[in-house]
Write a protein that holds these residues in place. Sequence first.
Motif: not given
Length: 741
Positions: A337-344
């Motif tokens: 996970x490349x520092x995703x912003x999506x909380x899910x």
Amino acid sequence: MIPCWRYLRSSKSVLGFVFVASVIWLLLDMAVLRLSVRDVNTRLLKERVIRRQDLTRRQDKVTPLMETFLEESVVKQEVSDKVSDGVDVQPVGLYRRRKDKAAVKDNQNRRGNPSKVKPDSVAKEPVDLQNGVEKNDSVALSRRAVNAKIIEPAKAAPNTSVRVFNQPRAVKEQPPVQELPLKEDNQKEPPNQGARNTSSAKDEKLQLQNNSIVAHPVKASVHQVLSLDATAAPRDPDAVGQFGQPATVPSEDSVKMKQRWNEGFFNVYLSEQIPLDRAIPDTRPEICAGNVVHDELPSTSVILCFVDEVWSTLLRSVHSVLNRSPPHLLKEIILVDDFSKKRYLKENLDHYMANFSKVRIIHLQERQGLIRARMAGAAVATGEVLTFLDSHVECNVGWLEPLLERIYLDRSKVACPVIDVISDQDMSYKMVDNFQRGIFTWPLTFGWNALSDEYVKKNNMTAADPIRCPVMAGGLFSIDKKYFYQLGAYDPGLEVWGGENMEISFKVWMCGGQIEIIPCSRVGHIFRGQNPYQFPNDRRKTVERNLARVAEVWLDEYKELFYGHGYRHLLDNIVSDIGDLSQQIQLRAKLKCKSFKWYLDNVYPELEAPLVKAAGLVFNRGLRTCLSVHAGVLFFETCDLSKQSQHFNYTWLKQIRQEDMCVDHNEGRLILQPCSVERTALHWLHKSSKSKLPQHLVAENGGKQACMEVIKSSKVHILHLAACNVDSLFQQWEFTNYYAQ
Ligand code: UD2
Ligand code: MN
């Protein structure tokens, strides 16, 4: 047998027998299902609950495509059961692929006639399988027990609804692959093993500079490619997008669909309705069905990097890997996970994936970009081979083994699947043409190129033969892990997205490896119109900078073509902008990689790559003499091709150049100066298609244009910059040879 028949003659007994058999059948079936839901990872082989739906009952809803799939899934199941030890690989009348028109027609004909969907044709084959099992030795038996379930067709009465179930009794726990007993070396290489035969592969030592990589000791025991397609529950043939069919959004939902589009720049709304483990059509060329691969293939870690990926496509990607990869070859799936912003993509994802023991998740604490994210995945990978995938793919049946086979035969090969298309609009799974290779055009723009018919014929290529690729698309490939690190992995200075496919491709080819597309391995990918994630800095600049790094390290003198074809502006600030390259340059020297010229001559000779745009004498049409250099000064003399002093190049950087000296101007006078890429005053336009002055040599100076002109004189002709005049012959120049416009 005889007493049994006697017993069956009485009709009561028959009823009793049928009843008891049905109950046992039902119980076995439930047992299999219960087992399978829990732990897909460790029990994949056990869980291949491939269910042939009752075609007779559903005849009105079954399209030819579905029908093909249904039939194939059962038939292939049997084929994969025939895991062979090199003894009785029976190539496959078993596979009935129906891509061709005749087959589709055949399917259409069968549509209206349930009785023509022959259950017995499915049931017949395993009788041979049974015999095969009996015939073979204990090694064969143990391997079968590991790799396959055994279908007992005798129990599937012909002409009843076609249902093929797992037989739990034949399913055993999966032991580690190295514990498999191996066959003797003296077995024959399968006839369809592509480029190399066993004996040559066996002795082969692949040289990579000082480190020699020894190819795996090749054991000749082989099996037919496993076409696994596990599901945790029976598939619903009516589900949206099932079988990779196009799906439509009802008109009342079109607003919702549009609202969700930008989450992924594809039909996110539709994707969420499609089962996560949907079936897709097997798009492999027919000939692949007969392929065999070695039993001792290396294991792989599958690495998927993502940033803000859509939930359903990420999960579908993961399930397609879990469901269609032989478990003993799939060491793990590493999700980065490349520092995703999506909380899910945080706790929810962790929670979901906790059900699958083979899935590991790394949450990066800072955005790294796909290049460094892949390296973060590789750093923790424990498989022998790294397999990189994008996070919106669907791996097709039999996708993995053909990739690993190429690496097994030659560890310096980088194997790419054919990238089928998952439509961004209707999410259908579409087969792409065979015989396509990855190429680039200037300035390092990736593209696909169909092999010509002549090439295919000349090389006697079959649809299953690996295709050498000058460059890979980038997203989907398998590479030996040690080899990846020997090559120095990726340049960690590449940011976010873009260019890394060029870097790894040049590196592989120039440093002793090869890149191939393997037509028998297919993976679908959603090609999106836009990147659905943010670029921390300007997108265009990021990609340009990455490409410039690649050009500076790998292209030698050909980097001028890169800059000249569109990135000349980069040269102005190149040193400050593209960062430190010393490590990459050192690495190339350490690996003693070949030159880019070697690459062009040997890997991609079709590319037009003249080092200069024009060369030879520089003839003035008015004066009818040629430009020359004497004692560092420009002057004119009678044209003479044999005089080197009259030879100039017109370069991609738009310089007029003789060796290291370039034609420059100073207060209107033309002089020679040492060439320098940063010096924009050395920039001459000539034969430019956009220019109204194509014959002229036009100096662009701070936006103002001036033309090179010679003033005829009885003493010394004067060469200077003058206001441009379209008609003046004294401003028109011609080089002896032109190589590009
Ligand atoms: C193609 C490649 C892609 C990559 C790219 C050039 C295929 C099918 N795809 O573009 O793999 O080689 O060309 O760089 O060959 N991602 C991150 N962090 C980022 C940006 C992207 O993890 O900062 C992930 C992204 O979620 C995706 C993967 O990297 O899973 C590739 O990105 P893409 O799908 O936007 O690239 P694509 O297919 O347009
Ligand atoms: Mn992609």
